[in-house]
Design a protein around this motif. Structure first.
Motif, PDB file in Angstrom:
ATOM      1  N   TRP A 173       0.808  -1.213   0.000  1.00 31.14           N
ATOM      2  CA  TRP A 173       0.000   0.000   0.000  1.00 31.14           C
ATOM      3  C   TRP A 173       0.849   1.274   0.000  1.00 31.14           C
ATOM      4  O   TRP A 173       0.576   2.219  -0.750  1.00 31.14           O
ATOM      5  N   ASP A 174       1.871   1.322   0.821  1.00 30.70           N
ATOM      6  CA  ASP A 174       2.688   2.540   0.920  1.00 30.70           C
ATOM      7  C   ASP A 174       3.273   2.934  -0.440  1.00 30.70           C
ATOM      8  O   ASP A 174       3.344   4.128  -0.769  1.00 30.70           O
ATOM      9  N   LEU A 175       3.699   1.954  -1.215  1.00 28.19           N
ATOM     10  CA  LEU A 175       4.275   2.244  -2.530  1.00 28.19           C
ATOM     11  C   LEU A 175       3.235   2.855  -3.465  1.00 28.19           C
ATOM     12  O   LEU A 175       3.501   3.845  -4.151  1.00 28.19           O
ATOM     13  N   PHE A 176       2.041   2.269  -3.488  1.00 26.11           N
ATOM     14  CA  PHE A 176       0.982   2.799  -4.350  1.00 26.11           C
ATOM     15  C   PHE A 176       0.528   4.177  -3.876  1.00 26.11           C
ATOM     16  O   PHE A 176       0.229   5.057  -4.682  1.00 26.11           O
ATOM     17  N   ALA A 177       0.478   4.352  -2.556  1.00 24.57           N
ATOM     18  CA  ALA A 177       0.072   5.643  -2.000  1.00 24.57           C
ATOM     19  C   ALA A 177       1.065   6.738  -2.371  1.00 24.57           C
ATOM     20  O   ALA A 177       0.682   7.847  -2.760  1.00 24.57           O
ATOM     21  N   ASP A 178       2.350   6.425  -2.270  1.00 24.01           N
ATOM     22  CA  ASP A 178       3.368   7.421  -2.631  1.00 24.01           C
ATOM     23  C   ASP A 178       3.298   7.760  -4.121  1.00 24.01           C
ATOM     24  O   ASP A 178       3.403   8.926  -4.513  1.00 24.01           O
TER      25      ASP A 178
END
Length: 409
Positions: free
Chosen positions: A382-387
């Motif tokens: 999730w963090d990668l997609f959010a960034d």
């Protein structure tokens, strides 16, 4: 105003086919397929409105006496609000409107391939699209109950849409970046797109969150229509997606699970198993089970609890072949009651891998552990997609914390 009779027209492959006629008598709506359409063998709603020459009427619940086939053409949420506000401003008593009146307002501007004649209201007028930021501001005004000067433009842009969040239907040119509205048949180089706007309760980066979910869903192996962010001024963004009920200017027949199974999506007792069964009966292939299981797993692990029956649809092409529609309205969400709107093997409060596997085993889905693991892997990033999507740090942390808990179930 009271429309007594409507012709239902199917627009597929640039052909106009008379499907049948809707007639209002008293408080009941009657429908009969046209004999030539019966002879075509084209089943538009094979579960609840089978192809016969008999006169039929639907129960009052859940669609006010309409069959789900036609109820799917009606806007709800934002689209219904626009029509009601527009008619109220024109001095019309909206409480007197019948379902046929509302279908007549839809005319040929609805989702999918069904149209209604004679239509009420004015034809769409080509216009310059107001800036997205101005549209967002006027939508906010309207949601607060205050009249807006551009109600006619908002109605033309989004009067046929469903869902709670404000949205507009536009033509979009990838080559020029230009947006246009008011033309049901778009010129070369333009595609039919839908752009969403934030509701009053949404986080400021709601568009970026949904775009991150779009990327995450693709990584999880789900099929989705092409999507992107449209930029306003400052840090304002709006989520847009290509309409999957259109191929160029060709229309596809679209039928939601709610309409197909006559499910009241606001008070549903539907399970993903019901969707699996419907998908197999329409597509006639066991691969249908795999697609629904993957989507169920994503909604479970990605905390998409607004997974009600209007958020799943099927498409039918000109040859009568059915296909489960690309996934849509995937984002971090809660339902009104805090549970999943659609159950997983009977569980709606806290479904997890156990319930997904129970669902898979019931339908003998091959390699269910692999499907669930692939979805979990995508959601864990999730963090990668959010960034990548520009989600704010506060939203990233808030959502990430919840997803971490769900991934352990």
């Amino acid at each position: 105003m009271m429309v007594r009779k409507l012709r239902v027209i199917l627009r597929l492959n640039n052909e106009l086919l008379l499907v049948g006629e809707l007639v209002l008598e008293g408080r009941s709506v009657y429908f009969r397929y046209d004999p030539e359409f019966v002879a075509s063998g084209m089943e538009l709603s094979p579960f609840k409105l089978k192809l016969t020459d008999q006169i039929k009427t639907a129960d009052p619940v859940p669609f006010d006496g309409l069959f789900g086939l036609f109820a799917d053409s009606l806007p709800d949420g934002w689209g219904q609000l626009l029509l009601d506000r527009k008619l109220t401003a024109e001095g019309m008593a909206i409480e007197s409107l019948t379902p046929l009146d509302r279908l007549a307002f839809v005319g040929d501007n609805g989702m999918g391939a069904l149209t209604y004649e004679p239509a009420i209201g004015e034809d769409l007028q080509l216009g310059d699209l107001p800036e997205l930021d101005r549209l967002a501001a006027e939508m906010h005004v309207l949601l607060q109950g205050t009249p807006t000067e551009i109600i006619d433009e908002l109605y033309q842009l989004g009067g046929s849409s469903g869902g709670a969040r404000p949205k507009i239907n536009v033509g979009y040119s990838k080559q020029t970046g230009n947006l246009m509205y008011g033309l049901p048949e778009l010129p070369d180089g333009y595609e039919h797109w839908l752009i969403k706007f934030p509701a009053a309760i949404d986080r400021k980066d709601v568009a970026q969150i949904e775009f991150a979910y779009y990327k995450m869903a693709l990584a999880a192996g789900l099929e989705m229509a092409e999507s992107r962010l449209f930029e306003g001024k400052g840090d304002r963004f709006y989520f847009g997606t290509k309409r999957f009920d259109r191929r160029g200017n060709q229309r596809l027949h679209m039928h939601s699970v709610s309409g197909l199974l006559h499910d009241n999506f606001r008070l549903s007792s539907l399970d993903y198993g019901h969707i699996m069964d419907a998908a197999f009966r329409l597509e006639k292939h066991v691969q249908s089970y795999t697609k629904i299981l993957r989507l169920a797993a994503f909604n479970v692990f990605a905390h998409n609890r607004d997974d009600h029956s209007k958020n799943f649809s099927f498409l039918m092409d000109k040859t009568g072949n059915w296909k489960f529609a690309p996934a849509y309205d995937l984002t971090f969400s809660n339902s009104s009651h805090g549970f999943h709107s659609t159950m997983v093997a009977g569980e709606s409060q806290a479904p997890g891998a156990k319930h997904l596997l129970e669902l898979a085993n019931h339908f003998r889905v091959k390699n269910p552990h692999q499907i669930i693991d692939e979805v979990r892997e995508a959601v864990s990033n999730w963090d990668l997609f959010a960034d990548e999507a520009g989600v704010s740090n506060s939203s990233k942390r808030l959502i990430g914390k919840q997803l971490d808990q769900l991934l352990t179930r």
